[in-house]
Motif scaffolding. Structure first.
Motif, PDB file in Angstrom:
ATOM      1  N   ASP A 104       0.840  -1.193   0.000  1.00 33.46           N
ATOM      2  CA  ASP A 104       0.000   0.000   0.000  1.00 33.46           C
ATOM      3  C   ASP A 104       0.879   1.248   0.000  1.00 33.46           C
ATOM      4  OD1 ASP A 104      -2.290   1.407  -0.061  1.00 33.46           O
ATOM      5  OD2 ASP A 104      -2.811   1.142   2.053  1.00 33.46           O
ATOM      6  N   GLU A 105       0.537   2.214  -0.807  1.00 28.42           N
ATOM      7  CA  GLU A 105       1.287   3.460  -0.870  1.00 28.42           C
ATOM      8  C   GLU A 105       0.876   4.390   0.266  1.00 28.42           C
ATOM      9  OE1 GLU A 105       0.453   5.001  -4.699  1.00 28.42           O
ATOM     10  OE2 GLU A 105       1.897   3.694  -5.732  1.00 28.42           O
ATOM     11  N   PRO A 106       1.762   5.326   0.637  1.00 25.63           N
ATOM     12  CA  PRO A 106       1.396   6.290   1.692  1.00 25.63           C
ATOM     13  C   PRO A 106       0.131   7.050   1.311  1.00 25.63           C
ATOM     14  CG  PRO A 106       3.736   6.412   1.180  1.00 25.63           C
ATOM     15  CD  PRO A 106       3.126   5.525   0.141  1.00 25.63           C
ATOM     16  N   ARG A 107      -0.742   7.188   2.275  1.00 20.68           N
ATOM     17  CA  ARG A 107      -2.018   7.852   2.028  1.00 20.68           C
ATOM     18  C   ARG A 107      -1.944   9.325   2.415  1.00 20.68           C
ATOM     19  NH1 ARG A 107      -6.290   4.228   1.358  1.00 20.68           N
ATOM     20  NH2 ARG A 107      -5.699   2.037   1.625  1.00 20.68           N
ATOM     21  N   PRO A 108      -2.710  10.180   1.755  1.00 20.20           N
ATOM     22  CA  PRO A 108      -2.712  11.600   2.125  1.00 20.20           C
ATOM     23  C   PRO A 108      -3.452  11.821   3.431  1.00 20.20           C
ATOM     24  CG  PRO A 108      -4.338  11.163   0.426  1.00 20.20           C
ATOM     25  CD  PRO A 108      -3.574   9.881   0.600  1.00 20.20           C
ATOM     26  N   GLY A 109      -3.253  12.964   4.040  1.00 17.86           N
ATOM     27  CA  GLY A 109      -3.942  13.297   5.267  1.00 17.86           C
ATOM     28  C   GLY A 109      -2.978  13.699   6.364  1.00 17.86           C
ATOM     29  N   ALA A 110      -3.532  13.976   7.535  1.00 21.99           N
ATOM     30  CA  ALA A 110      -2.717  14.407   8.675  1.00 21.99           C
ATOM     31  C   ALA A 110      -1.837  13.272   9.151  1.00 21.99           C
ATOM     32  CB  ALA A 110      -3.633  14.881   9.807  1.00 21.99           C
ATOM     33  N   PRO A 111      -0.645  13.574   9.629  1.00 22.74           N
ATOM     34  CA  PRO A 111       0.240  12.520  10.126  1.00 22.74           C
ATOM     35  C   PRO A 111      -0.348  11.860  11.369  1.00 22.74           C
ATOM     36  CG  PRO A 111       1.121  14.690  10.659  1.00 22.74           C
ATOM     37  CD  PRO A 111      -0.036  14.913   9.741  1.00 22.74           C
ATOM     38  N   ARG A 112       0.074  10.659  11.613  1.00 17.69           N
ATOM     39  CA  ARG A 112      -0.410   9.881  12.745  1.00 17.69           C
ATOM     40  C   ARG A 112       0.056  10.498  14.052  1.00 17.69           C
ATOM     41  NH1 ARG A 112       1.490   3.658  13.796  1.00 17.69           N
ATOM     42  NH2 ARG A 112       0.366   3.307  15.757  1.00 17.69           N
ATOM     43  N   LYS A 113      -0.857  10.594  15.024  1.00 14.83           N
ATOM     44  CA  LYS A 113      -0.541  11.222  16.308  1.00 14.83           C
ATOM     45  C   LYS A 113      -0.327  10.196  17.429  1.00 14.83           C
ATOM     46  CE  LYS A 113      -3.125  15.457  15.283  1.00 14.83           C
ATOM     47  NZ  LYS A 113      -4.223  16.363  15.729  1.00 14.83           N
ATOM     48  N   VAL A 114      -0.945   9.042  17.330  1.00  9.79           N
ATOM     49  CA  VAL A 114      -0.835   8.030  18.386  1.00  9.79           C
ATOM     50  C   VAL A 114       0.272   7.059  18.008  1.00  9.79           C
ATOM     51  CG1 VAL A 114      -2.055   6.251  19.687  1.00  9.79           C
ATOM     52  CG2 VAL A 114      -3.299   8.258  18.860  1.00  9.79           C
ATOM     53  N   SER A 115       1.280   6.952  18.867  1.00  7.97           N
ATOM     54  CA  SER A 115       2.427   6.097  18.563  1.00  7.97           C
ATOM     55  C   SER A 115       2.127   4.643  18.910  1.00  7.97           C
ATOM     56  CB  SER A 115       3.651   6.567  19.361  1.00  7.97           C
ATOM     57  OG  SER A 115       3.420   6.403  20.760  1.00  7.97           O
ATOM     58  N   ASP A 116       3.000   3.749  18.424  1.00  7.09           N
ATOM     59  CA  ASP A 116       2.847   2.327  18.742  1.00  7.09           C
ATOM     60  C   ASP A 116       2.979   2.071  20.241  1.00  7.09           C
ATOM     61  OD1 ASP A 116       2.484   1.777  16.083  1.00  7.09           O
ATOM     62  OD2 ASP A 116       4.570   1.213  15.716  1.00  7.09           O
ATOM     63  N   VAL A 164      -0.345   2.809  21.847  1.00  7.83           N
ATOM     64  CA  VAL A 164      -1.290   1.732  21.544  1.00  7.83           C
ATOM     65  C   VAL A 164      -0.996   0.517  22.420  1.00  7.83           C
ATOM     66  CG1 VAL A 164      -2.076   0.124  19.777  1.00  7.83           C
ATOM     67  CG2 VAL A 164      -1.676   2.518  19.188  1.00  7.83           C
ATOM     68  N   GLU A 165       0.283   0.173  22.554  1.00 11.40           N
ATOM     69  CA  GLU A 165       0.656  -0.968  23.383  1.00 11.40           C
ATOM     70  C   GLU A 165       0.266  -0.742  24.839  1.00 11.40           C
ATOM     71  OE1 GLU A 165       4.631  -3.627  24.484  1.00 11.40           O
ATOM     72  OE2 GLU A 165       4.802  -1.759  23.326  1.00 11.40           O
ATOM     73  N   ARG A 166       0.442   0.484  25.322  1.00  8.24           N
ATOM     74  CA  ARG A 166       0.086   0.784  26.696  1.00  8.24           C
ATOM     75  C   ARG A 166      -1.417   0.636  26.935  1.00  8.24           C
ATOM     76  NH1 ARG A 166       2.147   5.344  26.816  1.00  8.24           N
ATOM     77  NH2 ARG A 166       0.348   6.762  26.868  1.00  8.24           N
ATOM     78  N   VAL A 167      -2.223   1.051  25.967  1.00  7.04           N
ATOM     79  CA  VAL A 167      -3.678   0.913  26.094  1.00  7.04           C
ATOM     80  C   VAL A 167      -4.079  -0.564  26.114  1.00  7.04           C
ATOM     81  CG1 VAL A 167      -5.873   1.316  24.925  1.00  7.04           C
ATOM     82  CG2 VAL A 167      -4.202   3.152  25.086  1.00  7.04           C
ATOM     83  N   VAL A 168      -3.488  -1.344  25.233  1.00  6.20           N
ATOM     84  CA  VAL A 168      -3.827  -2.765  25.160  1.00  6.20           C
ATOM     85  C   VAL A 168      -3.435  -3.482  26.447  1.00  6.20           C
ATOM     86  CG1 VAL A 168      -3.350  -4.935  23.964  1.00  6.20           C
ATOM     87  CG2 VAL A 168      -3.690  -2.833  22.645  1.00  6.20           C
ATOM     88  N   ILE A 169      -2.210  -3.216  26.935  1.00  9.09           N
ATOM     89  CA  ILE A 169      -1.752  -3.881  28.166  1.00  9.09           C
ATOM     90  C   ILE A 169      -2.619  -3.468  29.350  1.00  9.09           C
ATOM     91  CG2 ILE A 169       0.156  -4.011  29.810  1.00  9.09           C
ATOM     92  CD1 ILE A 169       2.076  -3.854  27.461  1.00  9.09           C
ATOM     93  N   ARG A 170      -2.948  -2.194  29.431  1.00  5.78           N
ATOM     94  CA  ARG A 170      -3.771  -1.726  30.544  1.00  5.78           C
ATOM     95  C   ARG A 170      -5.162  -2.346  30.493  1.00  5.78           C
ATOM     96  NH1 ARG A 170      -3.025   4.164  33.052  1.00  5.78           N
ATOM     97  NH2 ARG A 170      -4.423   3.975  34.841  1.00  5.78           N
ATOM     98  N   THR A 171      -5.695  -2.521  29.299  1.00 10.01           N
ATOM     99  CA  THR A 171      -7.019  -3.144  29.159  1.00 10.01           C
ATOM    100  C   THR A 171      -6.992  -4.601  29.580  1.00 10.01           C
ATOM    101  OG1 THR A 171      -7.524  -1.666  27.299  1.00 10.01           O
ATOM    102  CG2 THR A 171      -8.891  -3.620  27.554  1.00 10.01           C
ATOM    103  N   LEU A 172      -5.918  -5.306  29.218  1.00  6.00           N
ATOM    104  CA  LEU A 172      -5.854  -6.742  29.477  1.00  6.00           C
ATOM    105  C   LEU A 172      -5.441  -7.083  30.904  1.00  6.00           C
ATOM    106  CD1 LEU A 172      -4.117  -7.990  26.191  1.00  6.00           C
ATOM    107  CD2 LEU A 172      -6.548  -8.100  26.768  1.00  6.00           C
TER     108      LEU A 172
END
Length: 260
Positions: A42-54, A57-65
Motif C-alpha cells: 500500500d502506498e502512503p495515504r494523504p492526510g494528517a500525520p499519525r498522532k498516536v504512537s505504537d 497503543v501498546e500501553r492501552v492494550v496492556i492496561r485493558t488486558l
C-alpha cells in the motif's frame, strides 16, 4: 490478480473471476510490472500525520488486558481515556483493532469426571451409530416451574395493534416437567408431576415403557442427578434388561439434547 494474469488470462477474464472492476485489475498489473513485489504494498495515504504512537497503543492494550479500575468490574473507554490522556474515540478504535470487548464475558466449565472421554464417546457413538431394533431417548426433568396466569384474559391481535396482556399475574404454585426426546424422530414424551423425586421419575419411566413397543431396546441418556441413582431405580432397571442407561459426564449436561 497478479498470479491469475501470470497464467495467461486477460484483464477482463481476471476481473470477472475476481469479481472486481477492469480498472482495478489493470492498476495492480501495472504496479507489479513497474516495481514487482514492492508495487503490491500500500502506498502512503494523504492526510494528517499519525498522532498516536505504537507505544501508546501498546500501553492501552496492556492496561485493558492486565488491570481493572478500582471499584469497577471492567474498564470503559471513558475511564481509560481519562487515565491515558487519549480520546474516547482513539480508545474505541484501538479496542476494535485488537478485538477487545471488556464489557463482555463468557463462561466455561471443565469436567472433573475421570471417565469423561469414555462417556462422551459412548453417548456420541450411540447418537451417530445407533444399534438396530433400539430406541434412543434423551431424558431430563425441569423442576420448580412456576404456574403463572394473567389476572385478565388476553386481548387478541388486530391489524395495527399488538396482542395485549395484563402486566400482573397470579401464582398457582410450581410443577415439575419430565420429558424424553427421541433424537431420531424428535418425538417428545412428557409428563407433569407435583414433586421431583425418584418416585416420580420411576413413574415417568413407567410411562416410557408403556409407549415404547415391547420388541425394542431402550437406551436412555440422563444426567447424574441423585434421583436417577436410587435403590428404587436400580431395582426397576434390573427387572427390565431391555433398558440401558447412559450417564452424561459430570458437568457435561451439554451432551444431553433434552437438557439443551
Amino acid at each position: 490478480m497478479v498470479l491469475a494474469c501470470a497464467q495467461g488470462l486477460d484483464n477482463k477474464t481476471v476481473a470477472r473471476k475476481m469479481r472486481s472492476s477492469l480498472g482495478m485489475v489493470g492498476k495492480w498489473r501495472s504496479r507489479f510490472l513497474e516495481a514487482r513485489l514492492e508495487g503490491l504494498y500500500d502506498e502512503p495515504r494523504p492526510g494528517a500525520p499519525r498522532k498516536v504512537s505504537d507505544d501508546e497503543v501498546e500501553r492501552v492494550v496492556i492496561r485493558t488486558l492486565e488491570s481493572t479500575p478500582g471499584g469497577e468490574t471492567h474498564g470503559s473507554t471513558r475511564g481509560l481515556a481519562k487515565a491515558t490522556g487519549l480520546s474516547r474515540m482513539t480508545i474505541r478504535r484501538i479496542w476494535r483493532a485488537f478485538g477487545l470487548q471488556p464489557h463482555r464475558t463468557d463462561t466455561f466449565k471443565l469436567s472433573p469426571d475421570p471417565l469423561l472421554i469414555e462417556k462422551v464417546r459412548d453417548i456420541v457413538g450411540l447418537s451417530m451409530n445407533p444399534p438396530d431394533h433400539a430406541l434412543g431417548l434423551c431424558v431430563d426433568e425441569k423442576s420448580q416451574i412456576q404456574a403463572l396466569d394473567r389476572t385478565q384474559p388476553r386481548l387478541p391481535l388486530r391489524p395495527g395493534q399488538w396482542e395485549r396482556r395484563t402486566h400482573d399475574y397470579q401464582r398457582h404454585g410450581t410443577t415439575s416437567r419430565f420429558a424424553a426426546l427421541e433424537w431420531k424422530t424428535r418425538k417428545v414424551i412428557a409428563q407433569l408431576k407435583r414433586r421431583h423425586r425418584s418416585l416420580e421419575f420411576r413413574q415417568f419411566l413407567d410411562l416410557i415403557e408403556a409407549q415404547v413397543p415391547a420388541g425394542l431396546d431402550v437406551h436412555i441418556i440422563v444426567d447424574n442427578y441423585g434421583t436417577h441413582k436410587t435403590a428404587i431405580l436400580r431395582k426397576w432397571f434390573a427387572k427390565r434388561p431391555r433398558f440401558h442407561v447412559h450417564f452424561t459426564p459430570s458437568y457435561g449436561s451439554w451432551i444431553n439434547l433434552m437438557e439443551r
